[in-house]
Design a protein around this motif. Structure first.
Motif, PDB file in Angstrom:
ATOM      1  N   THR A   1      -3.183   4.595  -2.254  1.00 20.32           N
ATOM      2  CA  THR A   1      -4.144   3.653  -1.687  1.00 20.32           C
ATOM      3  C   THR A   1      -4.917   4.301  -0.540  1.00 20.32           C
ATOM      4  OG1 THR A   1      -2.564   1.901  -2.184  1.00 20.32           O
ATOM      5  CG2 THR A   1      -4.393   1.318  -0.756  1.00 20.32           C
ATOM      6  N   HIS A   2      -4.220   4.987   0.332  1.00 14.64           N
ATOM      7  CA  HIS A   2      -4.861   5.622   1.492  1.00 14.64           C
ATOM      8  C   HIS A   2      -5.778   6.771   1.071  1.00 14.64           C
ATOM      9  CE1 HIS A   2      -2.225   3.092   3.748  1.00 14.64           C
ATOM     10  NE2 HIS A   2      -1.129   3.794   3.463  1.00 14.64           N
TER      11      HIS A   2
ATOM     12  N   CYS B   1     -14.300   1.786   1.821  1.00 12.75           N
ATOM     13  CA  CYS B   1     -12.914   2.207   2.001  1.00 12.75           C
ATOM     14  C   CYS B   1     -11.947   1.024   1.978  1.00 12.75           C
ATOM     15  CB  CYS B   1     -12.756   3.011   3.281  1.00 12.75           C
ATOM     16  SG  CYS B   1     -13.050   2.074   4.780  1.00 12.75           S
ATOM     17  N   LEU B   2     -12.436  -0.214   2.040  1.00 16.76           N
ATOM     18  CA  LEU B   2     -11.559  -1.381   2.003  1.00 16.76           C
ATOM     19  C   LEU B   2     -11.225  -1.830   0.580  1.00 16.76           C
ATOM     20  CD1 LEU B   2     -13.135  -3.482   4.880  1.00 16.76           C
ATOM     21  CD2 LEU B   2     -11.130  -2.004   4.963  1.00 16.76           C
TER      22      LEU B   2
ATOM     23  N   CYS C   1     -14.579   6.501   1.411  1.00 17.47           N
ATOM     24  CA  CYS C   1     -15.252   6.524   2.704  1.00 17.47           C
ATOM     25  C   CYS C   1     -16.117   7.784   2.824  1.00 17.47           C
ATOM     26  CB  CYS C   1     -14.231   6.463   3.832  1.00 17.47           C
ATOM     27  SG  CYS C   1     -14.960   6.267   5.467  1.00 17.47           S
TER      28      CYS C   1
ATOM     29  N   SER D   1      -8.923   5.365  -0.533  1.00 20.36           N
ATOM     30  CA  SER D   1      -9.739   4.789   0.520  1.00 20.36           C
ATOM     31  C   SER D   1     -10.477   5.874   1.301  1.00 20.36           C
ATOM     32  CB  SER D   1      -8.865   3.971   1.457  1.00 20.36           C
ATOM     33  OG  SER D   1      -9.616   3.492   2.537  1.00 20.36           O
TER      34      SER D   1
ATOM     35  N   CYS E   1     -18.090   2.547   5.793  1.00 20.89           N
ATOM     36  CA  CYS E   1     -16.705   2.074   5.903  1.00 20.89           C
ATOM     37  C   CYS E   1     -16.411   0.897   4.982  1.00 20.89           C
ATOM     38  CB  CYS E   1     -16.403   1.685   7.347  1.00 20.89           C
ATOM     39  SG  CYS E   1     -16.414   3.100   8.447  1.00 20.89           S
ATOM     40  N   CYS E   2     -17.433   0.274   4.417  1.00 24.98           N
ATOM     41  CA  CYS E   2     -17.191  -0.898   3.568  1.00 24.98           C
ATOM     42  C   CYS E   2     -16.479  -0.509   2.275  1.00 24.98           C
ATOM     43  CB  CYS E   2     -18.505  -1.597   3.237  1.00 24.98           C
ATOM     44  SG  CYS E   2     -19.316  -2.264   4.701  1.00 24.98           S
TER      45      CYS E   2
ATOM     46  N   SER F   1       0.847  -1.198   0.000  1.00 24.52           N
ATOM     47  CA  SER F   1       0.000   0.000   0.000  1.00 24.52           C
ATOM     48  C   SER F   1       0.877   1.241   0.000  1.00 24.52           C
ATOM     49  CB  SER F   1      -0.898   0.009   1.240  1.00 24.52           C
ATOM     50  OG  SER F   1      -1.724  -1.128   1.249  1.00 24.52           O
TER      51      SER F   1
ATOM     52  N   TYR G   1      -7.579  -1.415  -0.904  1.00 23.40           N
ATOM     53  CA  TYR G   1      -6.571  -2.299  -0.313  1.00 23.40           C
ATOM     54  C   TYR G   1      -6.604  -3.696  -0.929  1.00 23.40           C
ATOM     55  CZ  TYR G   1      -5.947   1.380   3.096  1.00 23.40           C
ATOM     56  OH  TYR G   1      -5.681   2.581   3.703  1.00 23.40           O
ATOM     57  N   CYS G   2      -7.683  -4.008  -1.664  1.00 26.46           N
ATOM     58  CA  CYS G   2      -7.796  -5.298  -2.348  1.00 26.46           C
ATOM     59  C   CYS G   2      -7.396  -5.214  -3.820  1.00 26.46           C
ATOM     60  CB  CYS G   2      -9.237  -5.811  -2.255  1.00 26.46           C
ATOM     61  SG  CYS G   2      -9.756  -6.091  -0.555  1.00 26.46           S
TER      62      CYS G   2
END
Length: 134
Positions: free
Chosen positions: A88-89, A105-106, A96, A92, A102-103, A84, A109-110
């Motif tokens: 990526t951050h 924002c993941l 968000c 995310s 919050c779902c 990451s 990362y995938c």
């Protein structure tokens, strides 16, 4: 008052009389010393060893890439680890805020497209380079 009386009272002793015209300093121009004889100098020339480094640019992609390892000089297909990064951050955090949950924002990362791909040699485990997504 005499000198013993002055010392008992804590006064300093009287100053000595200086001659009215002291002798002038010696002239430096009339009797100039001869310059010393110049000895020939020995000059030692040393050279620093030159170190040549190979700076070859390897084109690395987001996935495993076929290349030659600069460490072991063998033809390889790189081993890739995805890490990451700031992108990526940021993605995310944006998801968000936009999605409100919050779902979402993941998801970054995938995804491999939001991460930095670090390439390694599978034989000698040396770091080859990295591919940062644009």
């Amino acid at each position: 008052m005499d000198a013993t009386m002055e010392n008992k009272m804590g006064l300093p002793p009287p100053y000595e009389q200086v001659p009215p015209n002291p002798a002038p300093p010696p002239s430096y121009f009339a009797t100039a010393p001869q310059p010393p004889e110049v000895q020939p100098r020995t000059v030692v020339v040393t050279s620093t060893p030159t170190v040549t480094t190979r700076t070859t640019t390897i084109k690395l992609g987001p996935g495993p890439t076929g290349t030659s390892c600069p460490n072991c000089n063998k033809p390889i297909v790189t081993r890739v680890e995805y890490v990451s990064n700031n992108r990526t951050h940021i993605v995310s955090a944006g998801l968000c805020i936009l999605a409100g949950c919050c779902c979402g924002c993941l998801v970054p990362y995938c995804m491999r497209s939001c991460k930095t791909a670090n390439h390694y040699c599978p034989q000698c485990k040396a770091f080859i380079g990295s591919h940062v997504p644009s």
